[in-house]
Design an enzyme around this catalytic site. Structure first.
Site, mmCIF file in Angstrom:
data_model
loop_
_atom_site.group_PDB
_atom_site.id
_atom_site.type_symbol
_atom_site.label_atom_id
_atom_site.label_comp_id
_atom_site.label_asym_id
_atom_site.label_seq_id
_atom_site.Cartn_x
_atom_site.Cartn_y
_atom_site.Cartn_z
ATOM 1 N N SER A 182 10.535 -13.225 -38.234
ATOM 2 C CA SER A 182 9.921 -14.552 -38.289
ATOM 3 C C SER A 182 10.778 -15.526 -37.509
ATOM 4 O O SER A 182 11.561 -16.289 -38.039
ATOM 5 C CB SER A 182 9.759 -15.019 -39.738
ATOM 6 N N CYS A 183 10.640 -15.477 -36.199
ATOM 7 C CA CYS A 183 11.494 -16.277 -35.330
ATOM 8 C C CYS A 183 11.136 -17.751 -35.361
ATOM 9 O O CYS A 183 11.884 -18.581 -34.873
ATOM 10 C CB CYS A 183 11.425 -15.761 -33.897
ATOM 11 N N GLY A 184 9.940 -18.069 -35.901
ATOM 12 C CA GLY A 184 9.569 -19.469 -36.024
ATOM 13 C C GLY A 184 8.806 -20.026 -34.851
ATOM 14 O O GLY A 184 8.332 -21.149 -34.903
ATOM 15 N N CYS B 242 6.688 -17.643 -32.726
ATOM 16 C CA CYS B 242 5.704 -16.681 -32.243
ATOM 17 C C CYS B 242 4.311 -17.298 -32.243
ATOM 18 O O CYS B 242 3.862 -17.822 -33.252
ATOM 19 C CB CYS B 242 5.708 -15.428 -33.125
#
Length: 247
Positions: free
Chosen positions: A97-99, A101
């Protein structure tokens, strides 16, 4: 005679589908532990909800044939949150959850960060104490040697909450969610990450309201610039007896 090799377990990685108010919003790859915390922290990091607005998270296991199963996490947010959710709703598949995407445009990826309301009073000695204590608080990492940990510590260095995941961003989302669900204020302590300092970790830490982020590896240039802009203190390449204070 050679010593016997130590056997390690393989960590589980599985898809977690997040649905808000019946709307499929994201599919993230994560370790299926502390998923209520993960969903809470993820929604907060996405700017979709405040801590008090995230209620019960309903988890449902889904069978996936030869590749194993996954989980669907369903949560209902206040009606006033439906507008942004409908506008940004999309199904995303990512490795963590790279924030960012699925976000379109540079401006959206680098949206302004709030200014932190206080500075941390934690000393280098307190950080060293936290790093030493954290080694004994990573059961998944000890078994697998393949996961990241995120820890929340009081300013005296005492470790309060730890969350683990195969993804560093997931681990931090789980930690932030755990603090929110327990009613703990991130502003009164600091966060330690067993990873490099990417700008996404800075973003999540700032949005959680924590004044100090500590990582065991070096930062990126954008992580440093975003930290300075938000007033986040950053200690990197951190060891028990040494660390680099970037800002």
């Amino acid at each position: 005679m050679p010593e016997a090799e130590e056997a390690f377990a393989i960590p589980i990685e599985t898809p977690v589908a997040i649905e808000t108010n019946g709307i499929a919003y994201a599919v993230m790859m994560a370790t299926p532990t502390d998923l209520e915390d993960f969903v809470t922290g993820f929604l907060m990091a996405e700017g979709l909800a405040e801590a008090a607005e995230v209620g019960d998270v309903a988890l449902h296991q889904v069978e996936g044939g030869d590749w194993g199963g996954g989980h669907v996490a369903r949560v209902n947010l206040p009606v006033e949150r439906l507008g942004p959710i409908l506008e940004r709703a999309r199904r995303r598949v990512g490795d963590s959850s790279c924030g960012i995407c699925g976000i379109e445009g540079v401006e959206a990826a680098l949206r302004p960060l709030p200014a932190l309301r206080r500075q941390s009073a934690a000393s280098s000695a307190a950080i060293g104490h936290a790093l030493e204590a954290l080694r004994k608080r990573q059961p998944l990492g000890t078994r697998t040697r393949a996961t990241h940990a995120a820890a929340f510590c009081h300013e005296d260095g005492s470790v309060q909450v730890v969350r683990e995941d195969v993804g560093r961003h997931n681990a931090l989302d789980k930690l932030v969610g755990a603090l929110a669900r327990r009613g703990l204020d991130p502003a009164i302590g600091f966060i330690v990450m067993t990873s490099r300092c990417s700008y996404e970790l800075v973003e999540k830490t700032v949005r959680a309201g924590c004044p100090l982020l500590v990582t065991i590896s070096a930062p990126t240039d954008l992580a440093v610039r975003r930290s300075k802009a938000a007033g986040l203190s950053l200690a990197v390449v951190a060891r028990d007896d040494s660390m680099l204070w970037v800002c």
